[in-house]
Design a protein around this motif. Structure first.
Motif, PDB file in Angstrom:
ATOM      1  N   ASN A  10       0.834  -1.201   0.000  1.00 22.01           N
ATOM      2  CA  ASN A  10       0.000   0.000   0.000  1.00 22.01           C
ATOM      3  C   ASN A  10       0.869   1.252   0.000  1.00 22.01           C
ATOM      4  O   ASN A  10       0.593   2.231  -0.732  1.00 22.01           O
ATOM      5  CB  ASN A  10      -0.917  -0.006   1.219  1.00 22.01           C
ATOM      6  CG  ASN A  10      -1.937   1.111   1.179  1.00 22.01           C
ATOM      7  OD1 ASN A  10      -2.578   1.353   0.139  1.00 22.01           O
ATOM      8  ND2 ASN A  10      -2.117   1.805   2.303  1.00 22.01           N
ATOM      9  N   LYS A  14       2.386   1.858  -3.465  1.00 26.98           N
ATOM     10  CA  LYS A  14       1.452   2.429  -4.425  1.00 26.98           C
ATOM     11  C   LYS A  14       1.296   3.929  -4.185  1.00 26.98           C
ATOM     12  O   LYS A  14       1.302   4.730  -5.141  1.00 26.98           O
ATOM     13  CB  LYS A  14       0.099   1.729  -4.309  1.00 26.98           C
ATOM     14  CG  LYS A  14       0.099   0.285  -4.805  1.00 26.98           C
ATOM     15  CD  LYS A  14      -1.257  -0.359  -4.577  1.00 26.98           C
ATOM     16  CE  LYS A  14      -1.237  -1.828  -5.023  1.00 26.98           C
ATOM     17  NZ  LYS A  14      -2.551  -2.489  -4.766  1.00 26.98           N
ATOM     18  N   ASP A  15       1.134   4.343  -2.925  1.00 32.16           N
ATOM     19  CA  ASP A  15       1.013   5.766  -2.620  1.00 32.16           C
ATOM     20  C   ASP A  15       2.261   6.522  -3.038  1.00 32.16           C
ATOM     21  O   ASP A  15       2.181   7.654  -3.545  1.00 32.16           O
ATOM     22  CB  ASP A  15       0.762   5.967  -1.125  1.00 32.16           C
ATOM     23  CG  ASP A  15      -0.629   5.500  -0.707  1.00 32.16           C
ATOM     24  OD1 ASP A  15      -1.492   5.352  -1.598  1.00 32.16           O
ATOM     25  OD2 ASP A  15      -0.824   5.259   0.514  1.00 32.16           O
ATOM     26  N   TYR A  16       3.404   5.919  -2.825  1.00 28.35           N
ATOM     27  CA  TYR A  16       4.669   6.576  -3.174  1.00 28.35           C
ATOM     28  C   TYR A  16       4.763   6.814  -4.679  1.00 28.35           C
ATOM     29  O   TYR A  16       5.132   7.915  -5.138  1.00 28.35           O
ATOM     30  CB  TYR A  16       5.834   5.728  -2.680  1.00 28.35           C
ATOM     31  CG  TYR A  16       7.183   6.200  -3.130  1.00 28.35           C
ATOM     32  CD1 TYR A  16       7.724   7.388  -2.643  1.00 28.35           C
ATOM     33  CD2 TYR A  16       7.916   5.470  -4.062  1.00 28.35           C
ATOM     34  CE1 TYR A  16       8.967   7.827  -3.067  1.00 28.35           C
ATOM     35  CE2 TYR A  16       9.155   5.903  -4.491  1.00 28.35           C
ATOM     36  CZ  TYR A  16       9.687   7.071  -3.997  1.00 28.35           C
ATOM     37  OH  TYR A  16      10.923   7.519  -4.425  1.00 28.35           O
ATOM     38  N   ASN A  17       4.433   5.779  -5.458  1.00 29.28           N
ATOM     39  CA  ASN A  17       4.490   5.914  -6.919  1.00 29.28           C
ATOM     40  C   ASN A  17       3.477   6.935  -7.427  1.00 29.28           C
ATOM     41  O   ASN A  17       3.751   7.705  -8.374  1.00 29.28           O
ATOM     42  CB  ASN A  17       4.245   4.556  -7.582  1.00 29.28           C
ATOM     43  CG  ASN A  17       5.384   3.579  -7.337  1.00 29.28           C
ATOM     44  OD1 ASN A  17       6.543   3.995  -7.180  1.00 29.28           O
ATOM     45  ND2 ASN A  17       5.074   2.283  -7.295  1.00 29.28           N
ATOM     46  N   ARG A  18       2.304   6.939  -6.800  1.00 34.65           N
ATOM     47  CA  ARG A  18       1.260   7.878  -7.208  1.00 34.65           C
ATOM     48  C   ARG A  18       1.702   9.324  -6.952  1.00 34.65           C
ATOM     49  O   ARG A  18       1.556  10.205  -7.809  1.00 34.65           O
ATOM     50  CB  ARG A  18      -0.039   7.555  -6.457  1.00 34.65           C
ATOM     51  CG  ARG A  18      -1.235   8.392  -6.945  1.00 34.65           C
ATOM     52  CD  ARG A  18      -2.485   8.074  -6.121  1.00 34.65           C
ATOM     53  NE  ARG A  18      -2.835   6.656  -6.194  1.00 34.65           N
ATOM     54  CZ  ARG A  18      -2.821   5.835  -5.150  1.00 34.65           C
ATOM     55  NH1 ARG A  18      -2.492   6.299  -3.950  1.00 34.65           N
ATOM     56  NH2 ARG A  18      -3.153   4.575  -5.309  1.00 34.65           N
ATOM     57  N   PHE A  19       2.232   9.599  -5.781  1.00 34.46           N
ATOM     58  CA  PHE A  19       2.625  10.967  -5.443  1.00 34.46           C
ATOM     59  C   PHE A  19       3.861  11.406  -6.216  1.00 34.46           C
ATOM     60  O   PHE A  19       4.056  12.607  -6.445  1.00 34.46           O
ATOM     61  CB  PHE A  19       2.860  11.095  -3.931  1.00 34.46           C
ATOM     62  CG  PHE A  19       1.625  11.487  -3.181  1.00 34.46           C
ATOM     63  CD1 PHE A  19       1.380  12.831  -2.882  1.00 34.46           C
ATOM     64  CD2 PHE A  19       0.698  10.536  -2.783  1.00 34.46           C
ATOM     65  CE1 PHE A  19       0.231  13.199  -2.202  1.00 34.46           C
ATOM     66  CE2 PHE A  19      -0.434  10.901  -2.105  1.00 34.46           C
ATOM     67  CZ  PHE A  19      -0.686  12.233  -1.804  1.00 34.46           C
ATOM     68  N   LYS A  20       4.688  10.460  -6.624  1.00 31.53           N
ATOM     69  CA  LYS A  20       5.823  10.841  -7.477  1.00 31.53           C
ATOM     70  C   LYS A  20       5.327  11.396  -8.802  1.00 31.53           C
ATOM     71  O   LYS A  20       5.862  12.401  -9.311  1.00 31.53           O
ATOM     72  CB  LYS A  20       6.733   9.629  -7.733  1.00 31.53           C
ATOM     73  CG  LYS A  20       7.784   9.423  -6.685  1.00 31.53           C
ATOM     74  CD  LYS A  20       8.983   8.611  -7.189  1.00 31.53           C
ATOM     75  CE  LYS A  20       8.595   7.361  -7.935  1.00 31.53           C
ATOM     76  NZ  LYS A  20       9.792   6.577  -8.353  1.00 31.53           N
ATOM     77  N   ASN A  21       4.303  10.740  -9.365  1.00 29.37           N
ATOM     78  CA  ASN A  21       3.751  11.212 -10.637  1.00 29.37           C
ATOM     79  C   ASN A  21       3.040  12.555 -10.464  1.00 29.37           C
ATOM     80  O   ASN A  21       3.153  13.458 -11.318  1.00 29.37           O
ATOM     81  CB  ASN A  21       2.779  10.181 -11.203  1.00 29.37           C
ATOM     82  CG  ASN A  21       3.481   8.883 -11.582  1.00 29.37           C
ATOM     83  OD1 ASN A  21       4.662   8.913 -11.955  1.00 29.37           O
ATOM     84  ND2 ASN A  21       2.772   7.759 -11.508  1.00 29.37           N
ATOM     85  N   LEU A  22       2.322  12.685  -9.331  1.00 28.93           N
ATOM     86  CA  LEU A  22       1.636  13.958  -9.085  1.00 28.93           C
ATOM     87  C   LEU A  22       2.631  15.094  -8.888  1.00 28.93           C
ATOM     88  O   LEU A  22       2.412  16.220  -9.341  1.00 28.93           O
ATOM     89  CB  LEU A  22       0.736  13.832  -7.849  1.00 28.93           C
ATOM     90  CG  LEU A  22      -0.501  12.933  -7.996  1.00 28.93           C
ATOM     91  CD1 LEU A  22      -1.203  12.767  -6.644  1.00 28.93           C
ATOM     92  CD2 LEU A  22      -1.467  13.500  -9.040  1.00 28.93           C
TER      93      LEU A  22
END
Length: 359
Positions: free
Chosen positions: A118, A121-129
């Motif tokens: 979990n 996933k949050d880490y990858n998502r915020f990297k893109n954001l």
């Protein structure tokens, strides 16, 4: 008249007894002839052909197996004298507590892995954001920290699993190498304690001798030297090679440890047998060394001596102070000088004052 006859009879009997006693003494005197002995003269030897020290035979591969955990022994799978192969199970110790801990660790790994997935996933998502300028640096830093913590918790859970698995190795005692069980110190139902020797295994065929050499001689002992090893219990002499020479006697009281590898032989030798190691170390002395055969030594308690020949051709026991063994001879430090004679063997029992006849 009867009294005279009675007195005459007593006198005759007394004369007869006295005569017999005299004859017996003469017979004893005649029979007490000198004991035939073999004598030898002490010669001073300035050269010692070799140094002889005591040692003990042991197997090259030997292990006293124990455990790091406390628990009741479920079963001992082998007996003394059994041949075992490497990795064979020897002792099973109750490990119910480890099994419970293993279940807890497995559950912890599942929980840590879910949290890590979990967080990842949050880490990858915020990297893109953050790359699209849709998240602040503070938000990315918080998510990154949460991701790293989840990763560390998963690694800790996996290491706990490795620790439990390592403990299981001490609940199932296995043979470290192929060999023979030489001792068993525990039975089923006994409590195994950490560090307590449970079972011993040795690998037969390859033997070595552990010898202690005095500090006055250790400088002469070199690695690779060929030596003779006399196994006293079976009266056999074997060949060996010096494999290790200790350079410290800090914990051995001035004696230096020397290991000798024995050559493979068909002679039936066992671990624990005592041996005499003869190093080819030539020693030269200025005053000369007095050597006599070890068979000529008489031992009484802590005293050692030898029978010498007195001026009246009688045996005389003289106490000696002995030194080291040199082959089949022993060094005499005091009590016997060069040129004196001593008795090597006799055809009767020797004692102080008995007449002797040298052959």
């Amino acid at each position: 008249m009867k009294k005279y006859i009675y007195l005459l009879t007593l006198a005759t009997a007394s004369l007869f007894i006295t005569s017999c006693g005299s004859d017996d003494k003469k017979a004893v005197a005649a029979n007490s002839s000198a004991i035939k002995v073999t004598i030898n003269q002490v010669e001073s030897n300035g050269n010692s052909p070799f140094l002889s020290v005591s040692g003990k035979i042991q197997a090259k591969n030997s292990a006293d197996l124990s455990t790091r955990m406390m628990g009741a022994v479920n079963k001992v799978h082998v007996n003394v004298g059994d041949k075992v192969r490497e990795g064979q199970l020897l002792i099973s110790i109750n490990s119910a507590d480890l099994q419970a801990k293993q279940a807890q660790v497995t559950a912890g790994i599942i929980e840590a892995k879910a949290a890590f997935n979990n967080a990842e996933k949050d880490y990858n998502r915020f990297k893109n954001l953050f790359a699209d300028n849709s998240a602040s640096q503070k938000e990315l830093d918080d998510i990154t920290a949460n991701y790293e913590m989840a990763k560390a918790r998963l690694e800790a859970a996996n290491q706990m699993k490795n620790e439990v698995n390592a403990q299981f190795a001490y609940s199932n005692i296995k043979a470290p190498f192929s060999g023979v069980v030489t001792s068993k110190n525990i039975e089923a139902g006994d409590m195994a304690n950490p560090g307590m020797p449970l079972i011993s295994v040795e690998s037969p065929g390859d033997f070595e001798v552990m010898a202690m050499v005095p500090e006055t001689e250790i400088s002469e002992i070199k690695k690779g030297t060929i030596v003779d090893v006399l196994v006293k219990s079976i009266s056999k002499t074997l060949k060996g090679t010096v494999s290790e020479v200790s350079t410290s006697a800090k914990h051995t009281g001035g004696q230096y440890l020397v290991k000798i590898d024995l050559e493979k032989t068909d002679v039936h030798i066992l671990s624990g047998m005592f041996a005499s190691v003869q190093f080819p170390v030539e020693r030269k002395t200025t005053s000369g060394m007095v050597l006599i055969p070890a068979d000529a030594i008489i031992t009484k308690g802590q005293l050692s001596g030898v029978y010498t020949v007195s001026q009246s051709n009688t045996a005389l026991l003289r106490w000696l102070r002995l030194g080291r063994m040199v082959g089949e001879q022993v060094e005499v430090l005091s009590g016997l000088s060069s040129g004196e004679t001593y008795i090597v063997s006799s055809e009767g029992k020797l004692f102080n004052g008995v007449k002797i006849s040298a052959q």
